[in-house]
Design a protein around this motif. Sequence first.
Motif, PDB file in Angstrom:
ATOM      1  N   ILE A  87       0.931  -1.107  -0.005  1.00  0.00           N
ATOM      2  CA  ILE A  87       0.011   0.031   0.051  1.00  0.00           C
ATOM      3  C   ILE A  87       1.026   1.238   0.073  1.00  0.00           C
ATOM      4  N   ASN A  88       1.765   1.144   0.757  1.00  0.00           N
ATOM      5  CA  ASN A  88       2.935   2.478   0.817  1.00  0.00           C
ATOM      6  C   ASN A  88       3.419   2.540  -0.346  1.00  0.00           C
ATOM      7  N   ALA A  89       3.994   1.586  -1.017  1.00  0.00           N
ATOM      8  CA  ALA A  89       4.574   1.670  -2.373  1.00  0.00           C
ATOM      9  C   ALA A  89       3.823   2.237  -3.352  1.00  0.00           C
ATOM     10  N   ASN A  90       2.715   1.901  -3.427  1.00  0.00           N
ATOM     11  CA  ASN A  90       1.670   2.463  -4.359  1.00  0.00           C
ATOM     12  C   ASN A  90       1.521   4.081  -3.984  1.00  0.00           C
ATOM     13  N   ILE A  91       1.359   4.496  -2.640  1.00  0.00           N
ATOM     14  CA  ILE A  91       1.088   5.914  -2.238  1.00  0.00           C
ATOM     15  C   ILE A  91       2.536   6.673  -2.780  1.00  0.00           C
ATOM     16  N   VAL A  92       3.433   6.075  -2.574  1.00  0.00           N
ATOM     17  CA  VAL A  92       4.764   6.766  -3.015  1.00  0.00           C
ATOM     18  C   VAL A  92       4.875   7.089  -4.467  1.00  0.00           C
ATOM     19  N   GLY A  93       4.313   6.163  -5.244  1.00  0.00           N
ATOM     20  CA  GLY A  93       4.553   5.981  -6.615  1.00  0.00           C
ATOM     21  C   GLY A  93       3.396   7.202  -7.156  1.00  0.00           C
ATOM     22  N   TRP A  94       2.264   7.406  -6.428  1.00  0.00           N
ATOM     23  CA  TRP A  94       1.274   8.333  -6.916  1.00  0.00           C
ATOM     24  C   TRP A  94       1.815   9.496  -6.466  1.00  0.00           C
ATOM     25  N   ILE A  95       2.225   9.573  -5.449  1.00  0.00           N
ATOM     26  CA  ILE A  95       2.775  11.111  -4.924  1.00  0.00           C
ATOM     27  C   ILE A  95       4.074  11.472  -5.935  1.00  0.00           C
ATOM     28  N   PHE A  96       4.908  10.676  -6.241  1.00  0.00           N
ATOM     29  CA  PHE A  96       5.940  11.106  -7.179  1.00  0.00           C
ATOM     30  C   PHE A  96       5.495  11.302  -8.494  1.00  0.00           C
ATOM     31  N   THR A 101       4.427  14.976 -12.826  1.00  0.00           N
ATOM     32  CA  THR A 101       3.537  15.384 -14.001  1.00  0.00           C
ATOM     33  C   THR A 101       3.672  17.086 -13.765  1.00  0.00           C
ATOM     34  N   ILE A 102       4.015  17.566 -12.532  1.00  0.00           N
ATOM     35  CA  ILE A 102       4.031  18.974 -12.255  1.00  0.00           C
ATOM     36  C   ILE A 102       5.411  19.611 -12.992  1.00  0.00           C
ATOM     37  N   ILE A 103       6.417  18.683 -12.831  1.00  0.00           N
ATOM     38  CA  ILE A 103       7.610  19.129 -13.452  1.00  0.00           C
ATOM     39  C   ILE A 103       7.480  18.999 -14.873  1.00  0.00           C
ATOM     40  N   ILE A 104       6.732  18.024 -15.708  1.00  0.00           N
ATOM     41  CA  ILE A 104       6.961  17.835 -17.064  1.00  0.00           C
ATOM     42  C   ILE A 104       5.824  19.161 -17.447  1.00  0.00           C
ATOM     43  N   PHE A 105       4.805  19.446 -17.057  1.00  0.00           N
ATOM     44  CA  PHE A 105       4.066  20.581 -17.517  1.00  0.00           C
ATOM     45  C   PHE A 105       4.711  21.886 -17.262  1.00  0.00           C
ATOM     46  N   GLU A 106       5.351  21.971 -16.209  1.00  0.00           N
ATOM     47  CA  GLU A 106       6.106  23.220 -16.025  1.00  0.00           C
ATOM     48  C   GLU A 106       7.223  23.151 -16.907  1.00  0.00           C
ATOM     49  N   TYR A 107       7.972  22.436 -17.313  1.00  0.00           N
ATOM     50  CA  TYR A 107       8.932  22.195 -18.303  1.00  0.00           C
ATOM     51  C   TYR A 107       8.450  22.810 -19.887  1.00  0.00           C
ATOM     52  N   PHE A 108       7.123  22.355 -20.217  1.00  0.00           N
ATOM     53  CA  PHE A 108       6.475  22.939 -21.482  1.00  0.00           C
ATOM     54  C   PHE A 108       5.798  24.264 -21.229  1.00  0.00           C
ATOM     55  N   GLY A 109       6.052  25.024 -20.169  1.00  0.00           N
ATOM     56  CA  GLY A 109       5.590  26.242 -20.457  1.00  0.00           C
ATOM     57  C   GLY A 109       4.169  26.610 -19.369  1.00  0.00           C
ATOM     58  N   PHE A 110       3.694  25.585 -18.893  1.00  0.00           N
ATOM     59  CA  PHE A 110       2.413  25.758 -18.017  1.00  0.00           C
ATOM     60  C   PHE A 110       2.822  26.408 -16.696  1.00  0.00           C
ATOM     61  N   PHE A 111       1.859  26.750 -15.953  1.00  0.00           N
ATOM     62  CA  PHE A 111       1.963  27.259 -14.644  1.00  0.00           C
ATOM     63  C   PHE A 111       3.041  28.416 -14.348  1.00  0.00           C
ATOM     64  N   LYS A 112       3.309  29.386 -15.537  1.00  0.00           N
ATOM     65  CA  LYS A 112       4.310  30.295 -15.434  1.00  0.00           C
ATOM     66  C   LYS A 112       3.848  31.290 -13.992  1.00  0.00           C
ATOM     67  N   LYS A 113       2.649  31.601 -14.001  1.00  0.00           N
ATOM     68  CA  LYS A 113       2.178  32.375 -13.016  1.00  0.00           C
ATOM     69  C   LYS A 113       2.277  32.027 -11.720  1.00  0.00           C
ATOM     70  N   ILE A 114       2.411  30.723 -11.363  1.00  0.00           N
ATOM     71  CA  ILE A 114       2.461  30.283 -10.150  1.00  0.00           C
ATOM     72  C   ILE A 114       3.524  29.210  -9.700  1.00  0.00           C
ATOM     73  N   LYS A 115       4.435  29.871 -10.267  1.00  0.00           N
ATOM     74  CA  LYS A 115       5.712  29.052 -10.206  1.00  0.00           C
ATOM     75  C   LYS A 115       6.418  28.754  -8.850  1.00  0.00           C
ATOM     76  N   ASN A 116       6.374  29.860  -8.067  1.00  0.00           N
ATOM     77  CA  ASN A 116       6.553  29.858  -6.535  1.00  0.00           C
ATOM     78  C   ASN A 116       5.686  28.895  -5.794  1.00  0.00           C
ATOM     79  N   LEU A 117       4.632  29.100  -5.926  1.00  0.00           N
ATOM     80  CA  LEU A 117       3.572  28.115  -5.489  1.00  0.00           C
ATOM     81  C   LEU A 117       4.118  26.606  -5.801  1.00  0.00           C
ATOM     82  N   LEU A 118       4.265  26.552  -6.972  1.00  0.00           N
ATOM     83  CA  LEU A 118       4.727  25.158  -7.391  1.00  0.00           C
ATOM     84  C   LEU A 118       5.609  24.501  -6.861  1.00  0.00           C
ATOM     85  N   LYS A 119       6.732  25.594  -6.537  1.00  0.00           N
ATOM     86  CA  LYS A 119       8.066  25.014  -6.127  1.00  0.00           C
ATOM     87  C   LYS A 119       7.707  24.444  -4.422  1.00  0.00           C
TER      88      LYS A 119
END
Length: 163
Positions: A87-96, A101-119
Motif C-alpha cells: 500500500i505504501n509503495a503505491n502511495i509513493v508511486g502516486w505522490i512522485f 507531472t507538475i515538473i513535465i507540465f512546468e517544463y513545457f511552459g504551463f504554470f508560469k504565473k504560479i511558479k513559486n507556489l509550485l516549488k
Amino acid sequence: MNELPEFWRTEIWHPLFVHFPLAVLILGSLFIVISTIIKKNFWEDMSKILLVIGTFGIWIVIYTGNLADSVVSRQICDPTVLKTHEINANIVGWIFSIVSTIIIFEYFGFFKKIKNLLKIILIVLSIMGSGILIYTGHLGATLVYQQAAAVHIPSEDCNEFTD
C-alpha cells in the motif's frame, strides 16, 4: 538432498530493481530542498531530472513487487507487513507521479504565473514522498531480514552447495 534454487526467480527481480529508484528519488528530494537554499539552477534542474527518472523506476519496482507478491506471501509469517509495504509503495508511486507531472507540465511552459507556489508544492510532496518511501523500505527490509521473504534458507549441513 536439497538442491540450490535457481537465482533468477520471480521474487528476486524486485530487490534487484528497488535500490536505484529509492536512491534517485531521495536524492532528487534532497536536491530540490538544496535548490531553495542555494539559488543555483543546477540543483533545481538536477532534482527535477532525478525525480522524473525515479518516478519511472518506482513503477517498475511496484510491478516487480506485484510479481514477487504471489511467491513471497506464502512464505512469510505476518502478511500484514507485506500488505502495508505494498500500500505504501503505491502511495509513493502516486505522490512522485504527481511531482513528475507538475515538473513535465512546468517544463513545457504551463504554470508560469504560479511558479513559486509550485516549488513549495514540489518540496512538500517530495519530502512527504521520501518519508513514506523510507518507511516503505524499512518494511521491505523487515520482510527480508525478519521473515526471510525471497530468501533461500540453506539446510543445516549446507549440502546443497557441494557438488
